[in-house]
Design an enzyme around this catalytic site. Structure first.
Site, PDB file in Angstrom:
ATOM      1  N   SER A 248       8.419   3.308   4.854  1.00  0.00           N
ATOM      2  CA  SER A 248       9.599   3.403   3.998  1.00  0.00           C
ATOM      3  C   SER A 248       9.177   3.257   2.547  1.00  0.00           C
ATOM      4  O   SER A 248       8.084   3.672   2.170  1.00  0.00           O
ATOM      5  CB  SER A 248      10.636   2.352   4.389  1.00  0.00           C
ATOM      6  OG  SER A 248      11.869   2.648   3.789  1.00  0.00           O
TER       7      SER A 248
ATOM      8  N   ASP B  55       0.853  -1.186   0.000  1.00  0.00           N
ATOM      9  CA  ASP B  55       0.000   0.000   0.000  1.00  0.00           C
ATOM     10  C   ASP B  55       0.890   1.237   0.000  1.00  0.00           C
ATOM     11  O   ASP B  55       1.882   1.298   0.723  1.00  0.00           O
ATOM     12  CB  ASP B  55      -0.882   0.031   1.247  1.00  0.00           C
ATOM     13  CG  ASP B  55      -1.975  -1.011   1.191  1.00  0.00           C
ATOM     14  OD1 ASP B  55      -1.948  -1.851   0.277  1.00  0.00           O
ATOM     15  OD2 ASP B  55      -2.844  -0.992   2.071  1.00  0.00           O
TER      16      ASP B  55
ATOM     17  N   HIS C  88       4.069  -7.518   0.235  1.00  0.00           N
ATOM     18  CA  HIS C  88       3.774  -8.838  -0.295  1.00  0.00           C
ATOM     19  C   HIS C  88       4.571  -9.079  -1.576  1.00  0.00           C
ATOM     20  O   HIS C  88       5.205  -8.170  -2.113  1.00  0.00           O
ATOM     21  CB  HIS C  88       2.279  -8.975  -0.577  1.00  0.00           C
ATOM     22  CG  HIS C  88       1.419  -8.838   0.640  1.00  0.00           C
ATOM     23  ND1 HIS C  88       0.565  -9.839   1.072  1.00  0.00           N
ATOM     24  CD2 HIS C  88       1.267  -7.817   1.536  1.00  0.00           C
ATOM     25  CE1 HIS C  88      -0.074  -9.441   2.162  1.00  0.00           C
ATOM     26  NE2 HIS C  88       0.338  -8.218   2.456  1.00  0.00           N
TER      27      HIS C  88
END
Length: 422
Positions: free
Chosen positions: A361, A178, A255
């Site tokens: 980050s 995201d 992911h």
């Protein structure tokens, strides 16, 4: 009676004379001796305290000044070397030098320790709710109750509900995290854009001899542009890039973008500069300076490099298939070179949990794909895990249309068979 009145008058006259005599001597009353002693003792203590403070402040100030001067001189002599076109590029700007001199690694470790302190159960929902309102975090997606997160770090790496991030099945490449799309597109040389108009060095970012070539062979046989071609498994393909910035309110687990095989990992200990887009605009080569973990492998399209970049106040980076990884630790100059570790061709499925940031980050994704690969994104847009990154190519869509026309034509032909011919 008369005698008493005379005595009273004499006493009154005596008192008046004494009062006038006192007024004639001075209008200011004299201080008692004990007041003088207290004032003198206070002044002596004040002077002693001042002298003690100066004895501590002056050597400390001189020591910090010498340390800052030594660091300044070192940076201006050597800088941060990044080889570009066989010549070093030095970050000699005053503001950049001052920014690099800040003890950001120490503050990041302290911040990581503070955010790991266990909070009282009664205060957790209020504090996390306040944080979510400031950074626009969606609490409806959280699987557990807010009181179940013992500290702020665990809230950062919170687990979402089962169907909160559906994985796109009609695309072979999905969003790994995201965040906000900073840049995407093909890579044709070692100067790769980290944001629009500002670049970093790909060769410094990934390291040399990725494809079983020694450093001497690369410097002799390949140029900067040939380095990109040496990464490709198929010379007819191209190298593509995607950069995703994770804001403080985003879901901080990342992911796998596709079915991939990881061959080895490289850990680059470096700076912990901020990766905020506002800073990236003024800091070229920031991705090549920051601490990062690069996982190199393959997917069905060819070469794949999955990089998690550290930043200011990022406590650590954790990768589930790499238990030996430790980031944001104290390191000395002799151990500042990147370290490589084999992962024995670990297989990661598309959409599978890969790792987590202990605060926000950036993810940098570099992968090989055919030349007709097309991103279905826009710079600056917000993406979610599982969202498709590419669309079907025009050739594939044309083939599908031709197949549809063929099926329709065959159906019409069979329908026309039963019609009588005139």
């Amino acid at each position: 009676m008369i005698r008493n009145n005379v005595r009273r008058l004499e006493i009154m006259d005596l008192l008046i004379r004494e009062y006038q005599y006192c007024c004639s001597l001075s209008r200011v009353p004299k201080c008692p001796t004990f007041v003088k002693r207290s004032v003198s003792s206070v002044s002596v203590r004040f002077v002693k305290n001042i002298s003690r403070r100066w004895r501590l402040v002056v050597p400390t100030g001189i020591g910090f000044s010498l340390l800052a001067g030594t660091q300044w001189n070192y940076l201006h002599q050597y800088g941060y070397r990044i080889d570009i076109d066989d010549g070093p590029e030095l970050l000699n700007d005053v503001m950049v030098t001052c920014y690099c001199c800040l003890p950001l690694r120490t503050t990041s470790r302290i911040w990581g320790w503070l955010t790991s302190i266990e909070l009282p159960v009664s205060l957790r929902p209020t504090l996390y709710g306040f944080y979510a309102n400031i950074f626009h975090a969606d609490l409806d997606e959280v699987e557990l109750d807010l009181s179940a997160f013992p500290n702020l770090v665990e809230f950062f790496v919170r687990k979402l509900k089962h169907n909160a991030r559906p994985i796109a099945q009609n695309a072979n490449m999905i969003s790994p995290a995201d965040g906000k799309v900073l840049y995407f597109g093909p890579v044709s040389s070692c100067r790769v854009e980290q944001v629009k108009g500002v670049t970093y060095d790909l060769r410094q970012f990934l390291g040399d001899h990725l494809n079983d070539l020694t450093l001497n062979e690369i410097t002799k046989k390949t140029t900067q542009d040939d380095y990109v071609k040496s990464l490709l498994k198929n010379p007819d393909n191209r190298l593509y890039q995607l950069i995703v910035y994770l804001a403080p309110g985003d879901y901080h687990r990342f992911h796998s973008p596709t079915d991939m095989i990881i061959k080895f990992r490289r850990h680059f200990p470096g700076k912990l500069l901020s990766v905020n887009p506002k800073v990236l605009k003024f800091m070229p080569n920031l991705f090549s300076l920051n601490e990062r973990v690069v996982y190199v492998g393959e997917w069905t399209g060819g070469f794949m490099a999955y990089a998690a970049v550290g930043a200011t106040n990022v406590g650590s980076i954790r990768v589930y298939c790499d238990k030996e990884l430790t980031t944001n630790t104290v390191h000395w100059p002799e151990s500042a070179h990147w370290k490589e570790a084999s992962l024995d061709n670990a297989h990661i499925a598309k959409g599978e949990l890969f790792g987590e940031f202990r605060l926000g980050s950036t993810i940098v994704l570099l992968f090989e794909a055919p030349r007709d690969f097309q991103f279905s994104l826009q710079i600056g847009q917000t993406i979610k895990v599982g969202q498709a990154l590419n669309t079907f190519s025009s050739k594939e869509s044309d083939k599908k249309l031709e197949r549809q026309h063929l099926i329709i034509n065959v159906a019409q032909d069979w329908r026309d068979i039963w019609k009588p011919r005139l």
